[in-house]
Design an enzyme around this catalytic site. Structure first.
Site, PDB file in Angstrom:
ATOM      1  N   SER A   1      32.149 -16.583  -5.774  1.00 14.33           N
ATOM      2  CA  SER A   1      30.888 -15.036  -5.422  1.00 14.33           C
ATOM      3  C   SER A   1      30.957 -14.346  -6.977  1.00 14.33           C
ATOM      4  CB  SER A   1      31.959 -14.637  -4.356  1.00 14.33           C
ATOM      5  OG  SER A   1      30.996 -13.250  -3.343  1.00 14.33           O
TER       6      SER A   1
ATOM      7  N   PRO B   1      43.487  -2.846   4.849  1.00  9.28           N
ATOM      8  CA  PRO B   1      44.647  -4.158   3.568  1.00  9.28           C
ATOM      9  C   PRO B   1      43.326  -4.457   3.676  1.00  9.28           C
ATOM     10  CG  PRO B   1      45.572  -4.581   6.290  1.00  9.28           C
ATOM     11  CD  PRO B   1      44.329  -3.126   6.202  1.00  9.28           C
ATOM     12  N   SER B   2      43.121  -4.435   2.180  1.00  6.82           N
ATOM     13  CA  SER B   2      42.267  -6.216   2.247  1.00  6.82           C
ATOM     14  C   SER B   2      42.453  -7.381   2.331  1.00  6.82           C
ATOM     15  CB  SER B   2      42.097  -5.990   0.558  1.00  6.82           C
ATOM     16  OG  SER B   2      41.565  -7.121  -0.584  1.00  6.82           O
TER      17      SER B   2
ATOM     18  N   GLU C   1      27.052  -5.361   5.317  1.00  5.86           N
ATOM     19  CA  GLU C   1      27.737  -4.743   5.322  1.00  5.86           C
ATOM     20  C   GLU C   1      26.939  -3.896   4.204  1.00  5.86           C
ATOM     21  OE1 GLU C   1      31.941  -7.086   5.121  1.00  5.86           O
ATOM     22  OE2 GLU C   1      30.581  -8.058   3.925  1.00  5.86           O
ATOM     23  N   ALA C   2      27.851  -2.694   3.671  1.00  2.00           N
ATOM     24  CA  ALA C   2      27.391  -1.830   2.583  1.00  2.00           C
ATOM     25  C   ALA C   2      27.198  -2.613   1.280  1.00  2.00           C
ATOM     26  CB  ALA C   2      27.924  -0.668   1.949  1.00  2.00           C
TER      27      ALA C   2
ATOM     28  N   ARG D   1      42.956  -0.596   0.693  1.00  4.78           N
ATOM     29  CA  ARG D   1      41.724   0.217   0.225  1.00  4.78           C
ATOM     30  C   ARG D   1      41.675   1.668   1.275  1.00  4.78           C
ATOM     31  NH1 ARG D   1      39.336  -3.309  -3.284  1.00  4.78           N
ATOM     32  NH2 ARG D   1      39.620  -6.119  -2.922  1.00  4.78           N
TER      33      ARG D   1
HETATM   34  C1  16G Z   1      34.730 -11.188   1.305  1.00  3.71           C
HETATM   35  C2  16G Z   1      33.582 -10.970   2.691  1.00  3.71           C
HETATM   36  C3  16G Z   1      33.429  -9.843   2.632  1.00  3.71           C
HETATM   37  C4  16G Z   1      34.102  -8.625   2.291  1.00  3.71           C
HETATM   38  C5  16G Z   1      34.620  -8.706   1.701  1.00  3.71           C
HETATM   39  C6  16G Z   1      36.089  -7.553   1.758  1.00  3.71           C
HETATM   40  C7  16G Z   1      32.619 -13.133   3.185  1.00  3.71           C
HETATM   41  C8  16G Z   1      31.683 -13.926   2.667  1.00  3.71           C
HETATM   42  N1  16G Z   1      32.652 -12.225   2.628  1.00  3.71           N
HETATM   43  O1  16G Z   1      34.317 -11.254  -0.185  1.00  3.71           O
HETATM   44  O2  16G Z   1      31.911  -9.853   3.633  1.00  3.71           O
HETATM   45  O3  16G Z   1      33.364  -7.754   2.810  1.00  3.71           O
HETATM   46  O4  16G Z   1      35.366 -10.057   1.490  1.00  3.71           O
HETATM   47  O5  16G Z   1      37.017  -7.299   1.082  1.00  3.71           O
HETATM   48  O6  16G Z   1      32.501 -12.352   4.413  1.00  3.71           O
HETATM   49  P1  16G Z   1      38.253  -6.744   0.800  1.00  3.71           P
HETATM   50  O7  16G Z   1      39.114  -7.230   1.935  1.00  3.71           O
HETATM   51  O8  16G Z   1      38.900  -7.422  -0.231  1.00  3.71           O
HETATM   52  O9  16G Z   1      37.301  -5.296   0.896  1.00  3.71           O
HETATM   53 MG    MG Z   2      29.197 -13.548  -2.712  1.00  4.61          MG
END
Ligand code: 16G
Ligand code: MG
Length: 564
Positions: free
Chosen positions: A74, A529-530, A398-399, A537
């Site tokens: 991504s 948690p991320s 999502e934002a 976060r």
């Molecule tokens: C991934 C997720 C996205 C989310 C992000 C949060 C999918 C396809 N993608 O990129 O939706 O906003 O993770 O990341 O589900 P984080 O948990 O590291 O904050």
């Molecule tokens: Mg993507």
């Protein structure tokens, strides 16, 4: 009988062989997070192979329905790669298989892998080892990363490790294209890339034909510069832009040789987080509408270059895209039900808006002021998507720009019958509103958030409303916000509830957060948690930027002192 035994033997042999060809790298540990498995691309062969093997098992379990595999990381740096599985409906793989995905990816040796698969197949009632006909099919797609081809080979071998499974390589695609293909194939409709493009181009054209004659706009309002993040989205857009009548599209960071590095200083994630112009944009672009995709084109944000002296941007994020979609859909539903005083058969139109805790508070307030039902889920597309499916029309974003609009089959059927009833009165507002909703449902990807179909819907709505970028921006003003990340020893020590808005563990942390929030006007803050990085976060919002910064900082300090 003897043939069955042969197949069983063959199945065991293939599992052992593939596991020894793709051993787990020393010290590696994979976890199927919100975005599947992710790591440095060079270390991913075993995880990709096993994810593909799991996709084949899932297809066998689901009576041979097509399942998808996407090889992408991504918006992450070009050296990373990843893999995720798409279920037959085109959505993310059912979460109940995620724990097994982890176990399988971390199987230490071939024998362990064999035993795990056999046991899992037994527990899940998966009829393994049936030869002779295709018992499973897996569609594969990958993005433009240099490790993509080598990981594709690992995936193909993973699929072929299941007797009777067929791998269908769909080539280099955006993530949403592959999800769309899986969904279409299982619905028995045409599922090639050219079918995808035709659907986009035709439904966009139909929407533009339904723009009121006094709207539309001048040449500037039809011009759009798209930052393709040097990924696959820009490549695909270059292929179809000439056929998108009514728009003048310029693609930058298109992924062509020499234009730049994938996701580096460009793309939706960069623009949304840094709030500065991506590589390749300059003050010459002031006044022109710009959009940014991420590396696999499942995220979309818009922006304006806002200053000649610095590189700041006016950002339109996922929340404002959602608000524009909600406004448009609400308006069409109102036109349909208001039949100039004559009662119209109302459509079953439970319209639901799905956001996460990251949604700017001003967007939620705006949506509620329209009388809309707004609900929250944890971060991650799989949660939002599932919730949105509960409505006749579910809009989720999502934002960060990932989202779509889901129309229930029942709703579409009623819309079809209404438009058939009204077709002798094609000049009525009702008929045109019904046709707009129908075209929107064909344009916007029903499987997953899709930056290409998303920006086309945005463009069609702006023309329909005769709106400039400025009009759109002014729907509401974002509250100042700040995001921080805190490195901790173990991020799983944080457990959240209420769609991640509250912390339940470690005890005492939520009280500390509440105490900090109480010091700020319009203060809001949460920690989580991320799901993709080894960090916690912190998100804070307040009435001024200084206040949001300081709230985020004080809460980050509490997290650090409790868990750091
Ligand atoms: C991934 C997720 C996205 C989310 C992000 C949060 C999918 C396809 N993608 O990129 O939706 O906003 O993770 O990341 O589900 P984080 O948990 O590291 O904050
Ligand atoms: Mg993507």
């Amino acid at each position: 009988m003897a043939a069955d035994q042969d197949h069983e033997q063959e199945q065991r042999r293939r599992l052992l062989a593939v596991a020894s060809r793709f051993p787990l790298p020393n010290g590696a540990r994979f976890s199927y997070g919100t975005a599947g498995f992710r790591a440095d691309g060079a270390t991913m062969a075993s995880a990709v192979c096993r994810a593909a093997l799991l996709a084949a098992l899932r297809s066998v379990k689901l009576a041979g329905a097509a399942v998808g595999i996407v090889i992408t990381a991504s918006h992450n740096p070009v050296r990373d790669n990843g893999v995720k599985i798409a279920d037959p409906d085109g959505g993310m793989m059912d979460q109940c298989w995620e724990p097994f995905a982890d176990t399988l990816a971390n199987a230490p040796d071939p024998d362990a892998l064999l035993q795990l698969v056999l046991q899992f197949a037994k527990d899940e009632g998966i009829p393994l080892g049936r030869g002779g006909h295709h018992t499973a099919q897996v569609l594969l797609g990958r993005d433009t990363r240099p490790t993509g081809e080598y990981l594709l080979d690992a995936a193909l071998q993973g699929i072929n490790a299941i007797v009777g499974a067929r791998a269908i390589d769909m080539g280099i695609l955006t993530t949403p294209q592959l999800h769309w293909m899986v969904r279409s194939k299982n619905k028995g409709i045409k599922a090639s890339e050219s079918d995808y493009f035709t659907q986009l181009i035709d439904s966009f054209r139909r929407l533009l034909e339904l723009v009121p004659k006094d709207k539309g706009g001048d040449d500037l309002s039809k011009k759009l510069i798209v930052d393709g993040a040097n990924g696959i989205g820009g490549v695909k857009l270059e292929q179809i832009k000439a056929e998108l009548s009514g728009l003048n599209i310029i693609v930058r960071n298109s992924g062509k040789e020499g234009e730049g590095i994938l996701n580096h200083m460009c793309g939706a994630d960069f623009v949304q987080k840094e709030r500065v112009t991506p590589h390749g944009f300059s003050p010459d672009d002031i006044g022109v509408r710009c959009a940014s995709l991420d590396g696999d084109a499942d995220r979309l944000v818009y922006f304006h270059v806002s200053s000649a002296s610095n590189n700041s941007v006016a950002l339109v994020d996922g929340d404002k895209i959602l608000s524009l979609f909600a406004l448009f859909i609400r308006e069409q539903l109102d036109i349909i039900s208001d039949n100039g005083g004559q009662a119209n058969k109302p459509l079953p139109s439970r319209l639901g808006i799905v956001q996460t805790a990251y949604a700017n508070g001003a967007s939620t307030k705006f949506l509620k002021s329209l009388g809309l039902e707004v609900v929250f889920t944890p971060t991650g597309v799989k949660y939002l998507h599932k919730k949105a499916l509960e409505y006749d029309i579910g809009i989720y974003f999502e934002a960060n720009g990932h989202g779509t609009v889901l129309f229930s089959e029942d709703f579409i059927a009623q819309l079809e019958s209404l438009s058939n009833e009204l077709c002798s009165r094609a000049d009525t507002a009702q008929y045109q509103a019904a046709m707009r909703l129908m075209a929107a449902s064909q344009l916007i990807n029903q499987a997953v958030g899709d930056a290409l179909s998303g920006f086309l819907l945005v463009e069609a709505i702006l023309q329909y409303k005769g709106w400039s970028f400025q009009n759109w921006c002014e729907l509401y003003s974002d509250l100042p916000s700040r995001q921080l990340k805190v490195k901790v020893i173990d991020r799983t020590a944080i457990i959240t509830t209420d769609a991640e808005t509250k912390v339940s563990q470690p005890s005492g942390l939520q009280e500390l957060i509440d105490m900090e929030i109480a010091n700020y006007a319009h203060g809001r803050c949460f920690v989580r948690p991320s799901g993709t990085e080894d960090v916690v976060r912190v998100y804070a919002e307040a009435s001024t930027q200084e206040a949001a910064d300081s709230l985020a900082k004080s809460v980050a300090c509490h997290v650090e002192s409790l868990l750091g």
